[in-house]
Design a protein around this motif. Structure first.
Motif, mmCIF file in Angstrom:
data_model
loop_
_atom_site.group_PDB
_atom_site.id
_atom_site.type_symbol
_atom_site.label_atom_id
_atom_site.label_comp_id
_atom_site.label_asym_id
_atom_site.label_seq_id
_atom_site.Cartn_x
_atom_site.Cartn_y
_atom_site.Cartn_z
ATOM 1 N N CYS A 76 -1.042 -0.608 10.424
ATOM 2 C CA CYS A 76 -0.202 -1.804 10.581
ATOM 3 C C CYS A 76 1.039 -1.744 9.699
ATOM 4 O O CYS A 76 1.783 -2.728 9.620
ATOM 5 N N HIS A 77 1.230 -0.617 9.016
ATOM 6 C CA HIS A 77 2.375 -0.438 8.118
ATOM 7 C C HIS A 77 2.410 -1.485 7.008
ATOM 8 O O HIS A 77 3.471 -1.858 6.508
ATOM 9 N N GLY A 78 1.215 -1.972 6.659
ATOM 10 C CA GLY A 78 1.114 -2.857 5.505
ATOM 11 C C GLY A 78 1.329 -4.328 5.777
ATOM 12 O O GLY A 78 1.217 -5.143 4.865
ATOM 13 N N ASN A 79 1.614 -4.709 7.041
ATOM 14 C CA ASN A 79 1.862 -6.140 7.282
ATOM 15 C C ASN A 79 0.607 -6.899 7.688
ATOM 16 O O ASN A 79 0.639 -8.125 7.824
ATOM 17 N N GLY A 80 -0.505 -6.208 7.897
ATOM 18 C CA GLY A 80 -1.768 -6.867 8.184
ATOM 19 C C GLY A 80 -1.992 -7.260 9.624
ATOM 20 O O GLY A 80 -3.071 -7.760 9.958
#
Length: 305
Positions: A76-80
């Protein structure tokens, strides 16, 4: 990546790289109390220990460390949020990431600000949480890293690798990795700062006559010439044969303590030769250049060591 070496300290591994750290890395700190986070939370530090031998400490070495740390979820590339799905403003806190509660006290009403329990202080909530990290944006993973140990490092010193610890929240830096170094004992040497100390057994006749002897060094052996009449406990210093000085570009010395060995279990021929020697010794042969006080200090010093 920045690596620095710090001096010895009393390590407490319960505060580094523990399950508690992983929990904190996911759920953050500052939840509760009288303050709230005003920005994304930085990642926690991690510590690991490595063991090397004295030669590696002298020459420097590259060691592999394996540790667990929180990293950004690549799915999610860190966005959750599951890729392709929306992220909405948290309805509970209105996007502020903070909640206020009022408590009545004998001194009046007291307001307390805490992180929102729905969005964990982020202010946003994914409509469909990421299936890999369950909406956290980060996850635990095993890491392998080659660490350069500098020449001259001592037991108890640690290497700090900036940014190699737990990943922080989006927009916040990662924590650091601390590598605690332990140098294994070497049966040949005792380390004292940058100097090395070794003991050399020398037969009494050789100590009396003088001559060449081989002395162990870190790089092999070196030949040392003993003066005639070398006494027990005398020290021969080999300049530059010790440990390198960390960050100073010079080396310590190797101090060789002479241990004069008195022969035992003599055969008849040896005993006869020593009897002949004994009969020829005079006070001049036995006279010492040291005072009685110097002898006592040397004897007491060797006992203390």
């Amino acid at each position: 990546m920045t690596a620095t070496v710090t001096k010895a300290y009393a390590p407490n591994f319960d505060s580094f790289g523990s399950i508690g750290d992983l929990f904190e890395a996911f759920f953050g700190g500052g939840v509760g109390g009288f303050g709230a986070r005003t920005g994304p939370m930085a990642g926690g530090d991690v510590a690991v220990a490595v063991e090397i031998d004295l030669l590696q400490a002298a020459d420097g070495a590259t060691v592999e460390v394996v540790y667990e740390a929180i990293e950004r979820c690549e799915h999610c590339h860190g966005n959750g949020a599951e890729p392709g799905t929306a992220i909405r403003t948290c309805e509970r806190c209105g996007g502020s990431g903070q909640l206020q509660t009022a408590t009545r006290t004998p001194f009046g009403q007291m307001l307390r600000t805490v992180a929102c329990d729905v969005c964990d202080g982020d202010g946003r909530v994914p409509e469909q949480p990421c299936r890999e990290c369950r909406g956290r944006g980060r996850r635990a993973a095993q890491h392998k890293l080659d660490v350069d140990v500098p020449a001259g490092i001592a037991s108890g010193q640690r290497i700090r690798l900036t940014g190699r610890g737990h990943a922080g929240e989006p927009g916040a830096p990662s924590g650091d990795l601390y590598v605690l170094v332990r140098v294994r004992d070497d049966s040949r040497f005792v380390r004292e700062g940058d100097d090395l100390i070794t003991a050399l057994d020398v037969a009494a006749p050789l100590a009396a006559l003088g001559g060449a002897v081989d002395v162990p060094t870190l790089q092999g052996s070196a030949e040392v010439e003993l003066d005639p009449g070398t006494q027990p406990g005398e020290i021969v210093t080999l300049r530059g044969e010790g440990m390198p000085s960390l960050g100073r570009g010079r080396r310590g010395n190797l101090r060789v303590v002479v241990n004069v060995v008195i022969p035992r279990r003599l055969n008849a021929e040896q005993r006869e030769l020593l009897e002949q020697l004994k009969e020829t010794l005079t006070e001049e042969n036995l006279r010492s250049d040291e005072s009685i006080f110097a002898k006592l200090r040397r004897a007491l010093g060797s006992q203390a060591a």
